[in-house]
Structures are given as C-alpha cells and as structure tokens.
Scaffold this motif. Structure first.
Motif, PDB file in Angstrom:
ATOM      1  N   PHE A 189      63.202  53.822  53.669  1.00  0.00           N
ATOM      2  CA  PHE A 189      62.035  53.007  53.355  1.00  0.00           C
ATOM      3  C   PHE A 189      60.760  53.759  53.732  1.00  0.00           C
ATOM      4  CE2 PHE A 189      65.131  49.724  53.012  1.00  0.00           C
ATOM      5  CZ  PHE A 189      64.550  48.690  52.286  1.00  0.00           C
ATOM      6  N   SER A 190      59.676  53.422  53.048  1.00  0.00           N
ATOM      7  CA  SER A 190      58.391  54.027  53.394  1.00  0.00           C
ATOM      8  C   SER A 190      57.964  53.522  54.765  1.00  0.00           C
ATOM      9  CB  SER A 190      57.334  53.636  52.356  1.00  0.00           C
ATOM     10  OG  SER A 190      57.025  52.256  52.457  1.00  0.00           O
ATOM     11  N   PRO A 191      57.121  54.252  55.474  1.00  0.00           N
ATOM     12  CA  PRO A 191      56.678  53.800  56.800  1.00  0.00           C
ATOM     13  C   PRO A 191      56.001  52.439  56.773  1.00  0.00           C
ATOM     14  CG  PRO A 191      56.171  56.121  56.504  1.00  0.00           C
ATOM     15  CD  PRO A 191      56.651  55.619  55.170  1.00  0.00           C
ATOM     16  N   LEU A 192      55.164  52.183  55.757  1.00  0.00           N
ATOM     17  CA  LEU A 192      54.490  50.889  55.675  1.00  0.00           C
ATOM     18  C   LEU A 192      55.491  49.767  55.462  1.00  0.00           C
ATOM     19  CD1 LEU A 192      51.954  49.180  55.649  1.00  0.00           C
ATOM     20  CD2 LEU A 192      51.683  49.684  53.213  1.00  0.00           C
ATOM     21  N   ALA A 193      56.462  49.990  54.589  1.00  0.00           N
ATOM     22  CA  ALA A 193      57.473  48.971  54.335  1.00  0.00           C
ATOM     23  C   ALA A 193      58.295  48.712  55.590  1.00  0.00           C
ATOM     24  CB  ALA A 193      58.376  49.394  53.186  1.00  0.00           C
ATOM     25  N   ALA A 194      58.755  49.782  56.238  1.00  0.00           N
ATOM     26  CA  ALA A 194      59.596  49.627  57.427  1.00  0.00           C
ATOM     27  C   ALA A 194      58.836  48.920  58.548  1.00  0.00           C
ATOM     28  CB  ALA A 194      60.085  50.990  57.895  1.00  0.00           C
ATOM     29  N   SER A 195      57.565  49.287  58.733  1.00  0.00           N
ATOM     30  CA  SER A 195      56.772  48.705  59.820  1.00  0.00           C
ATOM     31  C   SER A 195      56.353  47.273  59.500  1.00  0.00           C
ATOM     32  CB  SER A 195      55.517  49.548  60.065  1.00  0.00           C
ATOM     33  OG  SER A 195      55.832  50.880  60.350  1.00  0.00           O
ATOM     34  N   GLY A 196      55.636  47.121  58.408  1.00  0.00           N
ATOM     35  CA  GLY A 196      55.056  45.821  58.082  1.00  0.00           C
ATOM     36  C   GLY A 196      56.090  44.752  57.814  1.00  0.00           C
ATOM     37  N   LEU A 197      57.143  45.091  57.084  1.00  0.00           N
ATOM     38  CA  LEU A 197      58.138  44.088  56.728  1.00  0.00           C
ATOM     39  C   LEU A 197      59.011  43.716  57.922  1.00  0.00           C
ATOM     40  CD1 LEU A 197      59.021  45.500  53.218  1.00  0.00           C
ATOM     41  CD2 LEU A 197      57.570  43.531  53.736  1.00  0.00           C
ATOM     42  N   SER A 198      59.250  44.649  58.832  1.00  0.00           N
ATOM     43  CA  SER A 198      59.956  44.303  60.069  1.00  0.00           C
ATOM     44  C   SER A 198      59.143  43.305  60.884  1.00  0.00           C
ATOM     45  CB  SER A 198      60.228  45.557  60.905  1.00  0.00           C
ATOM     46  OG  SER A 198      61.182  46.390  60.283  1.00  0.00           O
ATOM     47  N   LEU A 199      57.823  43.481  60.908  1.00  0.00           N
ATOM     48  CA  LEU A 199      56.957  42.564  61.645  1.00  0.00           C
ATOM     49  C   LEU A 199      56.965  41.172  61.024  1.00  0.00           C
ATOM     50  CD1 LEU A 199      53.968  44.989  62.302  1.00  0.00           C
ATOM     51  CD2 LEU A 199      55.398  43.933  64.062  1.00  0.00           C
ATOM     52  N   ILE A 200      56.887  41.098  59.695  1.00  0.00           N
ATOM     53  CA  ILE A 200      56.890  39.790  59.028  1.00  0.00           C
ATOM     54  C   ILE A 200      58.232  39.091  59.229  1.00  0.00           C
ATOM     55  CG2 ILE A 200      56.730  38.599  56.802  1.00  0.00           C
ATOM     56  CD1 ILE A 200      54.845  40.830  55.879  1.00  0.00           C
ATOM     57  N   ALA A 201      59.317  39.845  59.104  1.00  0.00           N
ATOM     58  CA  ALA A 201      60.649  39.251  59.233  1.00  0.00           C
ATOM     59  C   ALA A 201      60.907  38.735  60.642  1.00  0.00           C
ATOM     60  CB  ALA A 201      61.713  40.276  58.849  1.00  0.00           C
ATOM     61  N   ASN A 202      60.304  39.386  61.636  1.00  0.00           N
ATOM     62  CA  ASN A 202      60.544  38.999  63.027  1.00  0.00           C
ATOM     63  C   ASN A 202      59.606  37.877  63.446  1.00  0.00           C
ATOM     64  OD1 ASN A 202      61.706  39.214  65.652  1.00  0.00           O
ATOM     65  ND2 ASN A 202      59.893  40.334  66.327  1.00  0.00           N
ATOM     66  N   THR A 203      59.700  36.733  62.772  1.00  0.00           N
ATOM     67  CA  THR A 203      58.865  35.585  63.100  1.00  0.00           C
ATOM     68  C   THR A 203      59.706  34.351  63.414  1.00  0.00           C
ATOM     69  OG1 THR A 203      58.626  35.236  60.711  1.00  0.00           O
ATOM     70  CG2 THR A 203      56.815  36.325  61.831  1.00  0.00           C
ATOM     71  N   ALA A 204      60.496  33.913  62.440  1.00  0.00           N
ATOM     72  CA  ALA A 204      61.249  32.667  62.603  1.00  0.00           C
ATOM     73  C   ALA A 204      62.120  32.633  63.858  1.00  0.00           C
ATOM     74  CB  ALA A 204      62.095  32.412  61.353  1.00  0.00           C
ATOM     75  N   PRO A 205      62.698  33.749  64.310  1.00  0.00           N
ATOM     76  CA  PRO A 205      63.549  33.669  65.509  1.00  0.00           C
ATOM     77  C   PRO A 205      62.821  33.788  66.841  1.00  0.00           C
ATOM     78  CG  PRO A 205      63.828  35.812  64.431  1.00  0.00           C
ATOM     79  CD  PRO A 205      62.798  35.062  63.656  1.00  0.00           C
ATOM     80  N   VAL A 206      61.518  34.095  66.839  1.00  0.00           N
ATOM     81  CA  VAL A 206      60.836  34.496  68.073  1.00  0.00           C
ATOM     82  C   VAL A 206      60.820  33.399  69.133  1.00  0.00           C
ATOM     83  CG1 VAL A 206      58.546  35.044  69.005  1.00  0.00           C
ATOM     84  CG2 VAL A 206      59.447  36.336  67.071  1.00  0.00           C
ATOM     85  N   ALA A 207      60.686  32.149  68.742  1.00  0.00           N
ATOM     86  CA  ALA A 207      60.565  31.066  69.717  1.00  0.00           C
ATOM     87  C   ALA A 207      61.815  30.912  70.583  1.00  0.00           C
ATOM     88  CB  ALA A 207      60.264  29.755  69.010  1.00  0.00           C
ATOM     89  N   TYR A 208      62.949  31.407  70.101  1.00  0.00           N
ATOM     90  CA  TYR A 208      64.196  31.337  70.874  1.00  0.00           C
ATOM     91  C   TYR A 208      64.624  32.727  71.354  1.00  0.00           C
ATOM     92  CZ  TYR A 208      64.597  26.708  68.714  1.00  0.00           C
ATOM     93  OH  TYR A 208      64.365  25.419  68.302  1.00  0.00           O
ATOM     94  N   GLY A 209      63.698  33.677  71.366  1.00  0.00           N
ATOM     95  CA  GLY A 209      64.028  35.052  71.675  1.00  0.00           C
ATOM     96  C   GLY A 209      64.474  35.258  73.109  1.00  0.00           C
ATOM     97  N   ALA A 210      65.159  36.369  73.336  1.00  0.00           N
ATOM     98  CA  ALA A 210      65.616  36.751  74.678  1.00  0.00           C
ATOM     99  C   ALA A 210      66.347  35.601  75.355  1.00  0.00           C
ATOM    100  CB  ALA A 210      64.438  37.230  75.523  1.00  0.00           C
ATOM    101  N   LEU A 211      67.331  35.050  74.633  1.00  0.00           N
ATOM    102  CA  LEU A 211      68.142  33.933  75.138  1.00  0.00           C
ATOM    103  C   LEU A 211      67.280  32.753  75.580  1.00  0.00           C
ATOM    104  CD1 LEU A 211      70.869  35.914  77.113  1.00  0.00           C
ATOM    105  CD2 LEU A 211      71.068  34.858  74.868  1.00  0.00           C
ATOM    106  N   GLY A 212      66.299  32.414  74.732  1.00  0.00           N
ATOM    107  CA  GLY A 212      65.493  31.214  74.952  1.00  0.00           C
ATOM    108  C   GLY A 212      64.404  31.336  75.989  1.00  0.00           C
ATOM    109  N   THR A 213      64.009  32.554  76.339  1.00  0.00           N
ATOM    110  CA  THR A 213      62.995  32.747  77.377  1.00  0.00           C
ATOM    111  C   THR A 213      61.663  32.038  77.069  1.00  0.00           C
ATOM    112  OG1 THR A 213      63.978  34.851  78.043  1.00  0.00           O
ATOM    113  CG2 THR A 213      61.690  34.474  78.681  1.00  0.00           C
TER     114      THR A 213
END
Length: 550
Positions: free
Chosen positions: A149-173
């Motif tokens: 993947f291009s650097p922009l795609a790998a960086s930006g899309l990883s950031l967008i995708a990492n949203t919905a799970p964040v509130a329960y991250g690190a075993l609910g921390t």
C-alpha cells in the motif's frame, strides 16, 4: 498549594481562546507540512508553558516539572510500544517473512479493499483490544506497507479504521478509567457505550473503503463490507451488554475476521481492485498497475510468517490481564512522586464539587508495560527466526536510530497533554463545551473528541473530562451514564487526529516528515464522524430515551 484558574481573563471567550493556543499551534504547524513534526511539537510545548505560566498563573517550577513528567511518560509507555513494534517489524522484513505474509493474505484475496477490511479494521481491532496505546496503528500500518500500500493509504486508513474499537481498548482500560473518576459502575458505562458504537462499527468499514476507493469502489464490495461490520457490531453489543466490557474488542474482532475470511471463500468481487495507492481524481481502475505475481507459500512457510504475530498476540493478551500485571508489578515497580508537584495542585469548582488535589506520580512499572511485552515477543520471535543475540542487538540499534525523531515527538506530545491537564487549560476548554445548555449532548460528545485529540488516549480523555461530564449532565437533568459513555464514544473519533497517533502511523510506514499530509487527509473524516456520534447521543438523550442504560 496552587488552585487551578479556569477563567484568568474574566471572560470565558478570551480564556477559551488562550487555552486553545497550544493545540492550535501544534495542529497548524503540522498541517503546514513546512515544519518537522518533532520541531512543531517542541514549539507547541513552549507555547503551552507560556500559556500555563503567564496567562493561567501556574507557578513556573510546577509548569516545568509537569513538562518533564509528561515527556518521560511519553516515552514510557507510549514510545516504548512504538519502538518495539517497529523492531519486530524490521526483524520480519529482514528474514523475508513479511513477503510470505503478503502472499498469504493475497491468497485470501488480492483485492486491496478487502485486504483493508481484514487488516486495518478486523486485525487492528484485535490489537486494540489486546494492548491499545498506539499498537494497532503501528502494526496494521506496517503490515499494509509490507503488502504494497502507499504510505498515505497505510497511514491514513489505519487511523480511520482504528476508531470503533478504541473505547474498549487494552482490555477495557478506557471504561475502567471513566468508572474511576465518575464512580459509575463500569458494566453500566460499558453497556451504554455498547449502545452507541455498534452503529459506527457498521459505518466505519464502509467509510474506510469509500475513503480508499471512492463510492463505486465501495459499492462493488458492499457484501463483504456488510459482513465485516455486522459480524463486529453484533458481538460488540452483545458482549458489552451481557458479558463484560473487558473482552469486547477481542471477541468481536475474532468473530469478524473469521466471518470475513469464511465469506471470501464463497464470494469475491467481479473486478479485483489491485492498485495499492489512494486514487487521485484522474486515476481510473484501468490505470492500476498489474499485481506482482503471487508465490504460493507452503504451509510451513505460512506458519513461520504468522509465528511472530502469534507470539505477540499470546504475550500481549497475558500482559493485558490484571493477574499477570499484578505479579510483574510486585517485582518491578517504582513509583516516583514528583516533588513540588504531586498533590500540590487543586482542581476546584465548577470542574469538581470540592477542591481535589491532582496527583503527579511517575509509575515506572517497566516489566508490565505493553512495550516490554512487545520487546519480549520480538526477542523470542527473533530467536525463532534464527537471529543471533549480536544481530538482534544490531537491529535494535538501527531501530532506535530510525525512530529517534518520532520518540522525541511523542514525548513532547505527552508533555503538552500533561501540562495542559495539571494547569487547568484542558478544563477551561471543557467548561466552554459545558456551557451549551440543551445542545450539551452534542457538544459533550465533541468534548470527548477534543480530549482524545489533545491527550492521544481515550483513557486519558475519560479521566480528564469524565467527572465534568457527570457534574454537567446532573445539572442539566441528563443521564450521567449517557454522557459519560458519550465522552468515550465521541473520543474514539479523535484518535485519528491526535498528533501522537499520526506520528506512530508515519513511523510505522517509514513516511517521516509527512505528518501534515496524514493530518489533512484524516481531519475531516474525524470531525464528521464525531459529529455523527454527537447527533446519535442527542437522539438518545431526547428521543430514543429507552436506549439509555439505567
């Protein structure tokens, strides 16, 4: 003792503008792409000290001590995670295992859109649930770059995708942190978040593919996107409401990955999307470069390529449990109460009902840090891959050199976050949101977004603004459970624009110096999704009140 001052000018508008100076300076400098990220962070840190000392009357020695505390906290644990994730990644590249992993994933699907769903969304959610704190973006960004993947795609899309799970991250921390400052049962808070985020677990996979491939590209793979979203959202709701908030991400991500891989065995898009780059306006699907020929690896090669990541998953799952943390901390803990700072600053009304001292303790629990688990996993994997101790040490030295500027940046970011919290600057911004009356459910959600954008952590945002959300909601006759959860749910959308995450993404993808490009790409995605969460919370507060946990 020094009492925090929230309105130094006697004007909420002027005080809010002054409080916003550090973060505005940081974002403007990074977005300009004319100033290196570490220089921008250091300049913003100077501005933050000026605002704290001169405008908010914080004693200079306290301001400097808070800065040093934040800088050290930036390296341990955040920078420590990034350094060791990149170390493991470089080891797998050196041995050619990343190429095998690329061919293996290509065997599931060569379509870039579907690879995004599998890696950035589902696999990233697993790492968010297991460890959090920057690990998902670092791992998925590195894997996507390895897949071409291009650097922009790998960086930006990883950031967008990492949203919905964040509130329960690190075993609910984040939920545990929110419960600790509000006094509300974490199971109730986790259940309420589980009645907000599943809607976005459905939306985000569509959003990620649309951001990458446009409307038509998204429409052509909608069945796979729907399977990914539904198989994550439903377990997210069920686990959070009927089991506990600690294992939500792990359970939902494993189910989502299994469902997507199973679905792709019986369905593939009619036209494969083979371009690894984000498309420009004049680029057509026909102009995409032909894919590299895939070499089908043997079963032994596949397991060898997966082995480092299996080791990581096992160790991080162990490191995330309280039982293991307690054992490790019993043998390796050093708590340093910063003299002249610890319990020398009072939070006061209206942020809290009675004066509350602010702690300033650096807990050097070095063995239980997620980064330490990652280092152990990398060393074990290195030996399994055939590296000698001398070669491992040499590769680690190269990794430190590669990550040096990023580590400086992350430390400066955390220094800003710590200073603004201890000086009351963050609380001033929070009070501005709290004064919005009937619109508070919307703006209270954006307060969570702002908190994560400032601190880089949903946990930190919850600790920073959780009690303010409770006090304000009770004054306005709203449910404190609803608004506490809204702080966490809104905060997840700020994760993609916080400078710390952007630096992690640029480091993982070896795209140094382009943090401004990444920020400009993700910013409007971030604010738009945060506003959508705010509208949902407004609807729950005034229309669909039956959705509120009691």
């Amino acid at each position: 003792m020094w009492n925090q001052v929230y309105n130094p000018f006697g004007s909420s508008a002027l005080s809010t503008l002054a409080a916003a100076l550090p973060v505005v300076t940081l974002l403007v400098l990074i977005a300009s792409n004319k100033v290196k990220a570490h220089i921008a962070a250091l300049i913003a840190l100077v501005v933050a000290n000026f605002v704290a000392i001169v405008l908010f009357t914080m004693p200079a020695d306290m301001s400097l001590r808070a800065t040093v505390l934040g800088a050290v906290t930036g390296f341990f644990p955040i920078g420590w995670i990034v350094l060791n994730v990149i170390f493991l990644y470089r080891l797998t590249v050196e041995k050619g295992l990343f190429e095998t992993l690329q061919n293996t994933i290509g065997g599931v699907t060569q379509d870039r859109r579907l690879q995004l769903l599998l890696i950035a969304f589902s696999f990233g959610a697993f790492f968010e649930g297991a460890s959090g704190f920057g690990t998902p973006v670092a791992v998925t960004g590195a894997i996507l770059i390895g897949l071409g993947f291009s650097p922009l795609a790998a960086s930006g899309l990883s950031l967008i995708a990492n949203t919905a799970p964040v509130a329960y991250g690190a075993l609910g921390t984040p939920i545990a942190g929110l419960a600790s400052v509000t006094g509300i049962d974490p199971f109730l808070l986790g259940a309420m978040v589980g009645r907000q985020l599943p809607f976005f677990s459905l939306i985000v996979p569509f959003w990620v593919v649309w951001a990458f491939a446009g409307w038509k590209g998204m429409k052509d793979v909608w069945p796979a996107i729907l399977v990914t979203g539904v198989s994550f959202a439903i377990p997210q709701f069920l686990i959070s409401n009927f089991i506990n908030p600690w294992i939500v991400d792990i359970g939902a991500s494993l189910i989502s990955m299994a469902c997507l891989i199973g679905f792709l065995k019986v369905w593939q898009p009619k036209v494969l999307w083979l371009s690894p780059a984000l498309r420009s306006k004049d680029e057509s699907a026909a102009s995409a470069p032909p894919p590299k020929p895939l070499v089908t690896p043997s079963r032994a090669q596949v397991w060898m390529a997966l082995l480092p990541w299996i080791v990581v998953c096992v160790i991080l799952l162990l490191w995330g449990t309280n039982a293991v943390k307690n054992v490790l901390n019993a043998y390796a803990t050093w708590n340093y109460q910063v003299p002249g700072l610890h319990n020398m600053i009072n939070k006061v009304a209206p942020v809290v009902s009675k004066p509350t001292p602010e702690g300033a303790v650096f807990s050097f629990t070095w063995l239980s840090y997620t980064g330490s688990g990652m280092l152990i996993a990398a060393i074990i994997s290195g030996f399994l891959m055939g590296f000698s101790p001398v070669k491992l040490a040499a590769e680690y030295g190269k990794t430190i050199k590669v990550c040096a500027y990023s580590l400086i940046t992350i430390s400066a970011m955390l220094a800003i976050g710590t200073l603004t919290r201890l000086s009351g600057i963050d609380a001033t911004l929070g009070l501005a949101f709290a004064g919005t009356g009937v619109l508070y459910p919307f703006f209270g959600t954006l307060l969570g977004w702002l908190g994560v954008a400032l601190t880089g952590s949903d946990t930190s945002s919850n600790i920073l603004f959780g009690n303010l959300q409770k006090v304000t909601s009770e004054q306005l006759g709203l449910s404190p459970i609803l608004m506490g959860a809204a702080n966490s749910s809104g905060g997840v959308m700020g994760k993609m624009i916080d400078a710390q995450s952007i630096v992690v993404a640029s480091t993982a993808t070896n795209w140094f110096g382009h943090e401004g490009t990444i920020l400009r790409f993700v910013f409007w995605h971030s604010i738009t999704l945060a506003c959508l969460v705010g509208l949902l919370v407004m609807a729950q507060a005034y229309i669909f009140t039956g959705m509120i946990v009691h």
